[in-house]
Design a protein around this motif. Sequence first.
Motif, PDB file in Angstrom:
ATOM      1  N   CYS A   1       0.814  -1.215   0.000  1.00 31.06           N
ATOM      2  CA  CYS A   1       0.000   0.000   0.000  1.00 31.06           C
ATOM      3  C   CYS A   1       0.845   1.261   0.000  1.00 31.06           C
ATOM      4  O   CYS A   1       0.321   2.369  -0.095  1.00 31.06           O
ATOM      5  CB  CYS A   1      -0.923   0.012   1.221  1.00 31.06           C
ATOM      6  SG  CYS A   1      -2.031  -1.405   1.302  1.00 31.06           S
ATOM      7  N   ALA A   2       2.152   1.106   0.168  1.00 33.26           N
ATOM      8  CA  ALA A   2       3.072   2.234   0.159  1.00 33.26           C
ATOM      9  C   ALA A   2       4.397   1.778  -0.415  1.00 33.26           C
ATOM     10  O   ALA A   2       4.717   0.594  -0.395  1.00 33.26           O
ATOM     11  CB  ALA A   2       3.264   2.789   1.578  1.00 33.26           C
ATOM     12  N   CYS A   3       5.164   2.724  -0.928  1.00 30.99           N
ATOM     13  CA  CYS A   3       6.473   2.391  -1.487  1.00 30.99           C
ATOM     14  C   CYS A   3       7.497   2.293  -0.360  1.00 30.99           C
ATOM     15  O   CYS A   3       8.083   3.300   0.056  1.00 30.99           O
ATOM     16  CB  CYS A   3       6.907   3.452  -2.496  1.00 30.99           C
ATOM     17  SG  CYS A   3       6.087   3.312  -4.085  1.00 30.99           S
ATOM     18  N   VAL A   4       7.699   1.105   0.138  1.00 27.42           N
ATOM     19  CA  VAL A   4       8.738   0.876   1.144  1.00 27.42           C
ATOM     20  C   VAL A   4       9.816  -0.042   0.588  1.00 27.42           C
ATOM     21  O   VAL A   4      10.862  -0.245   1.191  1.00 27.42           O
ATOM     22  CB  VAL A   4       8.157   0.262   2.433  1.00 27.42           C
ATOM     23  CG1 VAL A   4       7.309   1.275   3.162  1.00 27.42           C
ATOM     24  CG2 VAL A   4       7.349  -0.988   2.129  1.00 27.42           C
ATOM     25  N   VAL A   5       9.545  -0.646  -0.575  1.00 26.02           N
ATOM     26  CA  VAL A   5      10.526  -1.479  -1.283  1.00 26.02           C
ATOM     27  C   VAL A   5      10.461  -1.106  -2.754  1.00 26.02           C
ATOM     28  O   VAL A   5       9.530  -0.458  -3.210  1.00 26.02           O
ATOM     29  CB  VAL A   5      10.233  -2.996  -1.128  1.00 26.02           C
ATOM     30  CG1 VAL A   5      10.396  -3.415   0.306  1.00 26.02           C
ATOM     31  CG2 VAL A   5       8.836  -3.333  -1.624  1.00 26.02           C
ATOM     32  N   THR A   6      11.458  -1.523  -3.515  1.00 29.48           N
ATOM     33  CA  THR A   6      11.428  -1.281  -4.955  1.00 29.48           C
ATOM     34  C   THR A   6      11.537  -2.601  -5.697  1.00 29.48           C
ATOM     35  O   THR A   6      11.827  -3.638  -5.111  1.00 29.48           O
ATOM     36  CB  THR A   6      12.591  -0.373  -5.411  1.00 29.48           C
ATOM     37  OG1 THR A   6      13.816  -1.092  -5.251  1.00 29.48           O
ATOM     38  CG2 THR A   6      12.650   0.903  -4.607  1.00 29.48           C
ATOM     39  N   LEU A   7      11.326  -2.519  -6.993  1.00 29.15           N
ATOM     40  CA  LEU A   7      11.431  -3.705  -7.840  1.00 29.15           C
ATOM     41  C   LEU A   7      12.723  -3.675  -8.659  1.00 29.15           C
ATOM     42  O   LEU A   7      12.810  -4.268  -9.723  1.00 29.15           O
ATOM     43  CB  LEU A   7      10.225  -3.760  -8.794  1.00 29.15           C
ATOM     44  CG  LEU A   7       8.869  -3.866  -8.099  1.00 29.15           C
ATOM     45  CD1 LEU A   7       7.759  -3.764  -9.121  1.00 29.15           C
ATOM     46  CD2 LEU A   7       8.761  -5.162  -7.322  1.00 29.15           C
ATOM     47  N   ALA A   8      13.721  -2.954  -8.157  1.00 26.63           N
ATOM     48  CA  ALA A   8      14.972  -2.839  -8.895  1.00 26.63           C
ATOM     49  C   ALA A   8      15.646  -4.191  -9.019  1.00 26.63           C
ATOM     50  O   ALA A   8      15.732  -4.945  -8.069  1.00 26.63           O
ATOM     51  CB  ALA A   8      15.901  -1.859  -8.191  1.00 26.63           C
ATOM     52  N   CYS A   9      16.154  -4.484 -10.217  1.00 26.11           N
ATOM     53  CA  CYS A   9      16.799  -5.772 -10.412  1.00 26.11           C
ATOM     54  C   CYS A   9      18.047  -5.652 -11.275  1.00 26.11           C
ATOM     55  O   CYS A   9      18.424  -6.570 -11.977  1.00 26.11           O
ATOM     56  CB  CYS A   9      15.840  -6.770 -11.033  1.00 26.11           C
ATOM     57  SG  CYS A   9      15.229  -6.254 -12.650  1.00 26.11           S
ATOM     58  N   GLY A  10      18.658  -4.487 -11.253  1.00 24.63           N
ATOM     59  CA  GLY A  10      19.878  -4.296 -12.020  1.00 24.63           C
ATOM     60  C   GLY A  10      21.040  -4.976 -11.326  1.00 24.63           C
ATOM     61  O   GLY A  10      21.050  -6.161 -11.089  1.00 24.63           O
ATOM     62  N   THR A  11      22.053  -4.214 -10.973  1.00 23.99           N
ATOM     63  CA  THR A  11      23.216  -4.746 -10.303  1.00 23.99           C
ATOM     64  C   THR A  11      22.827  -5.221  -8.921  1.00 23.99           C
ATOM     65  O   THR A  11      22.430  -4.422  -8.074  1.00 23.99           O
ATOM     66  CB  THR A  11      24.313  -3.660 -10.208  1.00 23.99           C
ATOM     67  OG1 THR A  11      24.557  -3.138 -11.497  1.00 23.99           O
ATOM     68  CG2 THR A  11      25.589  -4.254  -9.643  1.00 23.99           C
ATOM     69  N   SER A  12      22.920  -6.518  -8.675  1.00 18.35           N
ATOM     70  CA  SER A  12      22.442  -7.081  -7.417  1.00 18.35           C
ATOM     71  C   SER A  12      23.208  -6.537  -6.229  1.00 18.35           C
ATOM     72  O   SER A  12      22.643  -6.360  -5.151  1.00 18.35           O
ATOM     73  CB  SER A  12      22.544  -8.614  -7.459  1.00 18.35           C
ATOM     74  OG  SER A  12      23.884  -9.011  -7.680  1.00 18.35           O
ATOM     75  N   LEU A  13      24.502  -6.251  -6.393  1.00 17.15           N
ATOM     76  CA  LEU A  13      25.308  -5.734  -5.292  1.00 17.15           C
ATOM     77  C   LEU A  13      24.798  -4.370  -4.848  1.00 17.15           C
ATOM     78  O   LEU A  13      24.665  -4.099  -3.649  1.00 17.15           O
ATOM     79  CB  LEU A  13      26.775  -5.644  -5.703  1.00 17.15           C
ATOM     80  CG  LEU A  13      27.736  -5.098  -4.634  1.00 17.15           C
ATOM     81  CD1 LEU A  13      27.718  -5.984  -3.401  1.00 17.15           C
ATOM     82  CD2 LEU A  13      29.145  -4.974  -5.187  1.00 17.15           C
ATOM     83  N   ARG A  14      24.474  -3.485  -5.796  1.00 19.69           N
ATOM     84  CA  ARG A  14      23.947  -2.160  -5.465  1.00 19.69           C
ATOM     85  C   ARG A  14      22.617  -2.272  -4.735  1.00 19.69           C
ATOM     86  O   ARG A  14      22.359  -1.574  -3.755  1.00 19.69           O
ATOM     87  CB  ARG A  14      23.772  -1.333  -6.739  1.00 19.69           C
ATOM     88  CG  ARG A  14      25.052  -1.050  -7.489  1.00 19.69           C
ATOM     89  CD  ARG A  14      24.711  -0.426  -8.819  1.00 19.69           C
ATOM     90  NE  ARG A  14      24.176   0.919  -8.625  1.00 19.69           N
ATOM     91  CZ  ARG A  14      24.891   2.020  -8.855  1.00 19.69           C
ATOM     92  NH1 ARG A  14      26.136   1.936  -9.267  1.00 19.69           N
ATOM     93  NH2 ARG A  14      24.350   3.198  -8.676  1.00 19.69           N
ATOM     94  N   SER A  15      21.750  -3.149  -5.230  1.00 17.85           N
ATOM     95  CA  SER A  15      20.453  -3.354  -4.590  1.00 17.85           C
ATOM     96  C   SER A  15      20.616  -3.902  -3.176  1.00 17.85           C
ATOM     97  O   SER A  15      19.911  -3.496  -2.250  1.00 17.85           O
ATOM     98  CB  SER A  15      19.603  -4.307  -5.433  1.00 17.85           C
ATOM     99  OG  SER A  15      18.319  -4.455  -4.872  1.00 17.85           O
TER     100      SER A  15
END
Length: 312
Positions: free
Chosen positions: A178-192
């Motif tokens: 219901c709120a943006c507390v996580v993202t769906l980023a899946c680029g460089t795993s180390l950065r994430s």
Amino acid sequence: MDNRPGNNTGDVFYLNGFASLREHRRLLSIPFFFLLLYMMAANAVVTYVIAKQRNLYKPMYVLIGSLTLLNFFFPLLFIPRMVVSFASGRNDITAVECLLQIFIIHLCGSFQTSILLQMAVDRFFAICWPLRYHDIVNLRNSILFTAALALRNTVTMVTMVCLFIPLTFCQSNVIYHCACVVTLACGTSLRSYIAGVMAFTITTSDCIIIAATYIVIFIVIFWSSSGESRQKAIHTCSTHLLVIGISYLSVVCAFIGYKVSAIPPDIKVALTLSYLLIPSCFSPVIYGIRTNEIKVHMLKMLKLNTVDSKNT
């Protein structure tokens, strides 16, 4: 409901929490609306009482007022949008808004733990170094300590969000929340991974320092001679520990919900929302009931308002 799963171009997300309720999801707008009103009213009363009474202009009460003031504004960052989303069925949020919401929510969460840390440090010097308390906990040192924590929190959270910005959002554009507390980023795993660790670094480090501080405090208290001052110290510290315990218990529950895949999605969302909402719900009640100086002024204010309404 406007839910459009698919490959995410990075422009729009759809916050789809509690979608399993289907048409009954709209009804969630009612309890969350009244919950927002309650949190704003409860925190506003405690903040107003502390701001109004000059005899409460002491470090401990100023910190309590700062916490309730933060808890007043914190729900406004996401609950109104949730209520509108539940009522209207519009769940879309732009990627920029989502990243901004992540930043603000985590920043406010870090300031909550920082205030709890400041309370622990204040009680440490008041109980362990009573004769030097006013020399150490003065206006200059308090401003420097607050500024250092604020700088730490801001730099950490800005860095965390910046780590997300270059990443490609390549999963479905539906976030089951219901709120943006996580993202769906899946680029460089180390950065994430680093960004995820940074989100919990401040909370964890502050928790360790707070725990160590109160261990020392209670050792000093129980080694001191019994009397009224000892009972008052135990009461004050136990009040702070009650707020700290509730706050960190909600963090642990949210973390477990996020990491344990076996937990149903709706329970995961509820656990994360508890981390965001429980401190704002319970802190003003605990301090309003257990802090005698605040309670006395609150009762006086209520009696005065009652008398004025009768006279009119």
